[in-house]
Design a protein around this motif. Sequence first.
Motif, mmCIF file in Angstrom:
data_model
loop_
_atom_site.group_PDB
_atom_site.id
_atom_site.type_symbol
_atom_site.label_atom_id
_atom_site.label_comp_id
_atom_site.label_asym_id
_atom_site.label_seq_id
_atom_site.Cartn_x
_atom_site.Cartn_y
_atom_site.Cartn_z
ATOM 1 N N GLN A 187 4.248 -2.501 15.407
ATOM 2 C CA GLN A 187 5.080 -3.612 15.865
ATOM 3 C C GLN A 187 4.250 -4.775 16.412
ATOM 4 O O GLN A 187 4.728 -5.895 16.482
ATOM 5 N N PHE A 188 3.019 -4.482 16.813
ATOM 6 C CA PHE A 188 2.167 -5.541 17.369
ATOM 7 C C PHE A 188 1.405 -6.274 16.271
ATOM 8 O O PHE A 188 0.673 -7.217 16.543
ATOM 9 N N ALA A 189 1.532 -5.823 15.032
ATOM 10 C CA ALA A 189 0.760 -6.399 13.930
ATOM 11 C C ALA A 189 1.677 -7.213 13.021
ATOM 12 O O ALA A 189 2.880 -7.326 13.260
ATOM 13 N N ASP A 190 1.094 -7.789 11.946
ATOM 14 C CA ASP A 190 1.879 -8.722 11.141
ATOM 15 C C ASP A 190 2.401 -8.118 9.840
ATOM 16 O O ASP A 190 3.021 -8.808 9.047
ATOM 17 N N TRP A 191 2.138 -6.839 9.595
ATOM 18 C CA TRP A 191 2.742 -6.227 8.414
ATOM 19 C C TRP A 191 2.849 -4.713 8.622
ATOM 20 O O TRP A 191 2.165 -4.148 9.475
ATOM 21 N N SER A 192 3.727 -4.087 7.850
ATOM 22 C CA SER A 192 3.913 -2.644 7.933
ATOM 23 C C SER A 192 3.982 -2.079 6.524
ATOM 24 O O SER A 192 4.420 -2.745 5.585
ATOM 25 N N ALA A 193 3.566 -0.824 6.391
ATOM 26 C CA ALA A 193 3.629 -0.138 5.095
ATOM 27 C C ALA A 193 5.017 0.433 4.825
ATOM 28 O O ALA A 193 5.253 1.019 3.761
ATOM 29 N N LEU A 194 5.950 0.257 5.761
ATOM 30 C CA LEU A 194 7.272 0.877 5.615
ATOM 31 C C LEU A 194 7.969 0.503 4.313
ATOM 32 O O LEU A 194 8.605 1.333 3.681
ATOM 33 N N ASP A 195 7.830 -0.768 3.894
ATOM 34 C CA ASP A 195 8.576 -1.164 2.692
ATOM 35 C C ASP A 195 7.905 -0.676 1.407
ATOM 36 O O ASP A 195 8.402 -0.925 0.309
ATOM 37 N N ARG A 196 6.789 0.040 1.544
ATOM 38 C CA ARG A 196 6.157 0.655 0.369
ATOM 39 C C ARG A 196 6.567 2.114 0.195
ATOM 40 O O ARG A 196 6.133 2.779 -0.743
ATOM 41 N N VAL A 197 7.361 2.641 1.141
ATOM 42 C CA VAL A 197 7.786 4.043 1.038
ATOM 43 C C VAL A 197 8.729 4.212 -0.151
ATOM 44 O O VAL A 197 9.665 3.418 -0.334
ATOM 45 N N ASP A 198 8.449 5.241 -0.966
ATOM 46 C CA ASP A 198 9.203 5.433 -2.205
ATOM 47 C C ASP A 198 9.033 6.892 -2.626
ATOM 48 O O ASP A 198 7.962 7.471 -2.432
ATOM 49 N N ASP A 199 10.077 7.485 -3.201
ATOM 50 C CA ASP A 199 9.970 8.890 -3.629
ATOM 51 C C ASP A 199 8.881 9.111 -4.672
ATOM 52 O O ASP A 199 8.390 10.226 -4.842
ATOM 53 N N ASP A 200 8.505 8.059 -5.391
ATOM 54 C CA ASP A 200 7.476 8.204 -6.424
ATOM 55 C C ASP A 200 6.069 7.913 -5.906
ATOM 56 O O ASP A 200 5.109 7.912 -6.691
ATOM 57 N N VAL A 201 5.932 7.629 -4.619
ATOM 58 C CA VAL A 201 4.616 7.302 -4.051
ATOM 59 C C VAL A 201 4.259 8.330 -2.978
ATOM 60 O O VAL A 201 4.995 8.466 -2.002
ATOM 61 N N PRO A 202 3.138 9.063 -3.141
ATOM 62 C CA PRO A 202 2.783 10.085 -2.152
ATOM 63 C C PRO A 202 2.161 9.474 -0.894
ATOM 64 O O PRO A 202 0.998 9.667 -0.586
ATOM 65 N N MET A 203 2.963 8.703 -0.173
ATOM 66 C CA MET A 203 2.493 7.990 1.010
ATOM 67 C C MET A 203 3.584 8.063 2.063
ATOM 68 O O MET A 203 4.773 7.986 1.732
#
Length: 355
Positions: A187-203
């Motif tokens: 939350q203190f930074a300017d981007w998050s990986a949250l919108d890259r979460v996907d069932d086809d991505v092992p992340m």
Amino acid sequence: MIPVRDDLRALEGYHSPQVDVRVRLNTNESPVPPPAAWRDAFAAELSRVEWHRYPDRSASALRAAIAAWHGVDPAQVFAANGSNEVLQTVLLTYAGPGRTVATFEPTYQLHGHIARITGATVVEGERAADFTLDPDEVRRVVESARPHVTFLCSPNNPTGVVEPPERLDELVALAPGLVVVDEAYAQFADWSALDRVDDDVPMAVVRTFSKTWSMAASRLGYLVGPRWLVAELEKVVLPYHLDAAKQIAGRLALDFVDDMDDRVAGIVAERARISDAMAGLDVEVFPSGANFVLIRPRSMGGHDLWQALLDRDVLVRDCSSWPRLDDCLRVTVGTPDENDAFLTALAGALSEVHA
Ligand SMILES: *Cc1c(COP(=O)(O)O)cnc(C)c1O
């Protein structure tokens, strides 16, 4: 004494002294408690808990609230006792004996520590002198170690470095196993990986209520990841691990997102203020996207500076003896008053050396 497992014999415990001082800037907690309205709502709901019954095993209301906030499906959310239990569950599920976990050092000590406790082999990649991550080093580590789990901590603790999104994308494309992005400070930074979460991505992305949410005492964290991953974690974690009070605490916290955003904005402003103020002193200040700042004094030892600050009733984290962090101290951003006390103590400690 009975001997422990052979592979645990050399292991040291996690060490973070809890000292009684006036200004405590050593553990990256929020400097202020949760809103009073949250406490009232929590107390009211606690009085209605059926204490003789086990809690909701799937924590469905809490997971639904987290999922709604992030715009994902509740089946993509796994909650646990602090993000440390999330990390432990991931590692019990995907690491363990005969498997390999990769970290890029210096980073959050518990990634490697918990991995070793599960019996996994930890392979440590190296960051550059300014603590950024070199894509060639990422490639070298991932291609040679073929890790089952690779950690990326962004913003990184204890350095404050925010990884650019390209670095994560490269890593996810290269890594043969699971990529875990620890976003304790996102939350203190300017981007998050949250919108890259996907069932086809092992992340998967791991978050905590301990920092931004002013709820370190509650021990609550969660993961957002592919549905298949969450389903596997649910099989491994102990049944009923999340008690009823914690489920309520977390769900109600999400009614206060605006307050949380205000606090984050205040801390980010204070981070800039203390960083600017320190730039005029005899210390190296590393740029931070988190609620803490890493510093290194230029003309005295890091541990001596830590002690001189403690003598002035200010406790910061002493990283000076940690590998790759010679003479470094990590300072949590506090309230404006605490930050003033820190800056005064720092200026005093540094000028003492020159006296
Ligand atoms: C503080 C921190 C955590 C939080 O752990 P909790 O168990 O949720 O309190 C996780 N990851 C990093 C990198 C941290 O700095």
